[in-house]
Design a protein around this motif. Structure first.
Motif, mmCIF file in Angstrom:
data_model
loop_
_atom_site.group_PDB
_atom_site.id
_atom_site.type_symbol
_atom_site.label_atom_id
_atom_site.label_comp_id
_atom_site.label_asym_id
_atom_site.label_seq_id
_atom_site.Cartn_x
_atom_site.Cartn_y
_atom_site.Cartn_z
ATOM 1 N N LEU A 75 0.817 -1.204 0.000
ATOM 2 C CA LEU A 75 0.000 0.000 0.000
ATOM 3 C C LEU A 75 0.855 1.260 0.000
ATOM 4 C CD1 LEU A 75 -2.696 -1.174 2.571
ATOM 5 C CD2 LEU A 75 -3.043 -0.843 0.118
ATOM 6 N N SER A 76 1.904 1.284 0.824
ATOM 7 C CA SER A 76 2.716 2.500 0.922
ATOM 8 C C SER A 76 3.532 2.727 -0.336
ATOM 9 C CB SER A 76 3.620 2.445 2.157
ATOM 10 O OG SER A 76 4.474 1.316 2.130
ATOM 11 N N HIS A 77 4.083 1.664 -0.925
ATOM 12 C CA HIS A 77 4.875 1.837 -2.138
ATOM 13 C C HIS A 77 4.005 2.178 -3.340
ATOM 14 C CE1 HIS A 77 8.037 0.138 0.343
ATOM 15 N NE2 HIS A 77 8.898 0.526 -0.574
ATOM 16 N N ALA A 78 2.799 1.636 -3.382
ATOM 17 C CA ALA A 78 1.887 1.999 -4.463
ATOM 18 C C ALA A 78 1.433 3.451 -4.329
ATOM 19 C CB ALA A 78 0.685 1.061 -4.476
ATOM 20 N N ALA A 79 1.175 3.904 -3.103
ATOM 21 C CA ALA A 79 0.806 5.304 -2.887
ATOM 22 C C ALA A 79 1.938 6.234 -3.311
ATOM 23 C CB ALA A 79 0.436 5.531 -1.428
ATOM 24 N N LEU A 80 3.168 5.847 -2.993
ATOM 25 C CA LEU A 80 4.327 6.622 -3.452
ATOM 26 C C LEU A 80 4.333 6.723 -4.971
ATOM 27 C CD1 LEU A 80 7.129 7.973 -3.238
ATOM 28 C CD2 LEU A 80 8.105 5.664 -3.083
ATOM 29 N N ARG A 81 4.109 5.608 -5.634
ATOM 30 C CA ARG A 81 4.084 5.615 -7.096
ATOM 31 C C ARG A 81 2.974 6.528 -7.630
ATOM 32 N NH1 ARG A 81 6.413 2.091 -10.472
ATOM 33 N NH2 ARG A 81 8.014 0.719 -9.610
ATOM 34 N N CYS A 82 1.808 6.493 -6.995
ATOM 35 C CA CYS A 82 0.707 7.350 -7.435
ATOM 36 C C CYS A 82 1.071 8.827 -7.300
ATOM 37 C CB CYS A 82 -0.552 7.042 -6.634
ATOM 38 S SG CYS A 82 -1.331 5.467 -7.072
ATOM 39 N N LEU A 83 1.705 9.191 -6.194
ATOM 40 C CA LEU A 83 2.097 10.579 -5.986
ATOM 41 C C LEU A 83 3.164 11.008 -6.990
ATOM 42 C CD1 LEU A 83 2.149 10.563 -2.086
ATOM 43 C CD2 LEU A 83 0.638 11.950 -3.518
ATOM 44 N N LEU A 84 4.164 10.156 -7.196
ATOM 45 C CA LEU A 84 5.207 10.487 -8.171
ATOM 46 C C LEU A 84 4.631 10.575 -9.580
ATOM 47 C CD1 LEU A 84 8.145 8.257 -6.873
ATOM 48 C CD2 LEU A 84 8.104 10.760 -6.938
ATOM 49 N N GLY A 85 3.734 9.656 -9.900
ATOM 50 C CA GLY A 85 3.125 9.678 -11.224
ATOM 51 C C GLY A 85 2.317 10.943 -11.458
ATOM 52 N N HIS A 114 12.893 14.280 -5.885
ATOM 53 C CA HIS A 114 13.376 13.701 -4.633
ATOM 54 C C HIS A 114 12.190 13.235 -3.797
ATOM 55 C CE1 HIS A 114 17.265 15.304 -5.702
ATOM 56 N NE2 HIS A 114 16.706 16.475 -5.915
ATOM 57 N N PHE A 115 12.321 12.070 -3.189
ATOM 58 C CA PHE A 115 11.202 11.512 -2.430
ATOM 59 C C PHE A 115 11.737 10.611 -1.342
ATOM 60 C CE2 PHE A 115 12.173 8.701 -5.925
ATOM 61 C CZ PHE A 115 12.148 7.443 -5.373
ATOM 62 N N HIS A 123 0.255 3.661 9.793
ATOM 63 C CA HIS A 123 0.388 4.832 8.950
ATOM 64 C C HIS A 123 1.686 4.785 8.148
ATOM 65 C CE1 HIS A 123 -2.915 6.772 11.184
ATOM 66 N NE2 HIS A 123 -2.364 6.196 12.244
ATOM 67 N N ALA A 124 1.706 5.536 7.063
ATOM 68 C CA ALA A 124 2.922 5.762 6.287
ATOM 69 C C ALA A 124 3.017 7.241 5.988
ATOM 70 C CB ALA A 124 2.902 4.952 4.987
ATOM 71 N N LEU A 125 4.240 7.747 5.869
ATOM 72 C CA LEU A 125 4.486 9.112 5.454
ATOM 73 C C LEU A 125 5.271 9.091 4.153
ATOM 74 C CD1 LEU A 125 5.517 11.048 8.704
ATOM 75 C CD2 LEU A 125 3.304 11.080 7.536
ATOM 76 N N ILE A 126 4.865 9.939 3.221
ATOM 77 C CA ILE A 126 5.524 10.038 1.926
ATOM 78 C C ILE A 126 5.846 11.504 1.684
ATOM 79 C CG2 ILE A 126 5.308 9.682 -0.562
ATOM 80 C CD1 ILE A 126 3.160 7.505 0.169
ATOM 81 N N GLY A 127 7.112 11.801 1.407
ATOM 82 C CA GLY A 127 7.524 13.172 1.157
ATOM 83 C C GLY A 127 8.101 13.324 -0.232
ATOM 84 N N LEU A 128 7.774 14.443 -0.894
ATOM 85 C CA LEU A 128 8.324 14.795 -2.195
ATOM 86 C C LEU A 128 8.956 16.174 -2.095
ATOM 87 C CD1 LEU A 128 5.404 13.857 -4.655
ATOM 88 C CD2 LEU A 128 7.175 12.365 -3.753
ATOM 89 N N SER A 129 10.059 16.380 -2.814
ATOM 90 C CA SER A 129 10.682 17.692 -2.872
ATOM 91 C C SER A 129 11.272 17.909 -4.251
ATOM 92 C CB SER A 129 11.771 17.832 -1.802
ATOM 93 O OG SER A 129 12.322 19.137 -1.813
ATOM 94 N N SER A 130 11.089 19.096 -4.777
ATOM 95 C CA SER A 130 11.583 19.395 -6.114
ATOM 96 C C SER A 130 13.013 19.903 -6.115
ATOM 97 C CB SER A 130 10.675 20.439 -6.781
ATOM 98 O OG SER A 130 10.624 21.611 -5.985
ATOM 99 N N ASN A 131 13.537 20.352 -4.964
ATOM 100 C CA ASN A 131 14.851 20.985 -4.980
ATOM 101 C C ASN A 131 15.725 20.666 -3.779
ATOM 102 O OD1 ASN A 131 13.277 22.474 -3.172
ATOM 103 N ND2 ASN A 131 12.933 24.117 -4.639
#
Length: 242
Positions: A75-85, A114-115, A123-131
């Motif tokens: 679930l957490s890795h698929a959610a990461l993929r959805c956010l990155l996509g 960057h993620f 729970h899982a936490l997923i972070g994204l950063s552009s810079n």
């Protein structure tokens, strides 16, 4: 595919069930966003999640002994993929995630995307950063663990002093998540010389207070994150050259 150098401004609503954006503290620079995945709410999405994983991820998922651990991973890795996509405007299942030398995943197709991901309990936490290179850590505060002994073995004298006597579970996990988040931002993984490093989370818009036996890869800043009761979490950002 959009440029990953721009802030991830997409709307994550509807990407997967149980996904909520985390309100970030003051001072976190633009271009960084964090989401929390409620694994119980996402549990009915398991089959769709598995379908999004690549062959290597599915092989790792199949090796889990306990179903709860396998579900948390999928679930957490698929959610990461959805956010990155959504960020990169590309199909989530087609992303090629690789593992760096320190064990940190990265996207070969988008070097500036960057993620980081962390999960604990429900729970899982997923972070994204552009810079910024990003590190994120989430832990369940477990008062039954021998945290006093762990602090004596793994923390510096300054950190132990912040934990109090007897060692406060909340303070211990506050510092521990800071350490994990920083090392993940650096892409180095946990080290053997943990007690030689001091990492004390500072409040507000400030650089991390850190000292240790080796140089930092760059300016690193740290914030505590707001997470459900009984958990501790931290976000670390490493400023990259250029």
């Amino acid at each position: 595919m959009t440029s990953a150098h721009h802030a991830p401004s997409f709307d994550a609503a509807g990407l997967c069930p149980g996904l909520y954006e985390v309100s970030l503290p003051d001072g976190v620079p633009p271009g960084t966003r964090v989401w929390r995945l409620d694994l119980a709410r996402a549990s009915g999405w398991r089959e769709q999640a598995l379908a999004l994983l690549d062959a290597g991820e599915r092989q790792r998922n199949a090796r889990f002994i306990h179903q709860a651990d396998a579900d948390r991973h999928a679930l957490s890795h698929a959610a990461l993929r959805c956010l990155l996509g959504a960020w990169l405007e590309t199909p989530a299942g087609g992303l090629r995630l690789s593992i760096g030398a320190g064990g940190k995943p990265f996207l070969a197709e988008a070097a500036a995307a960057h993620f980081n991901l962390s999960h604990a309990g429900g729970h899982a936490l997923i972070g994204l950063s552009s810079n910024h290179a990003i590190g994120i850590d989430l832990e369940v505060i477990d008062p039954n663990r021998p945290i006093g002994s762990l602090a004596s073995m793994l923390m510096s004298s300054e950190e132990r002093a912040c934990c109090g006597t007897p060692c406060s579970p909340e303070a211990f996990y506050r510092i521990w998540t800071a350490r994990e988040a920083v090392f993940k931002a650096w892409g180095s993984g946990l080290r053997d010389d943990l007690a030689s490093w001091t990492m004390l989370p500072l409040q507000g818009d400030a650089e991390l207070g850190v000292s240790g036996p080796g140089p930092m890869p760059g300016p690193t800043r740290l914030w505590e994150l707001s997470v459900p009761a009984g958990h501790a979490a931290a976000l670390a950002l490493l400023t990259l050259p250029g």
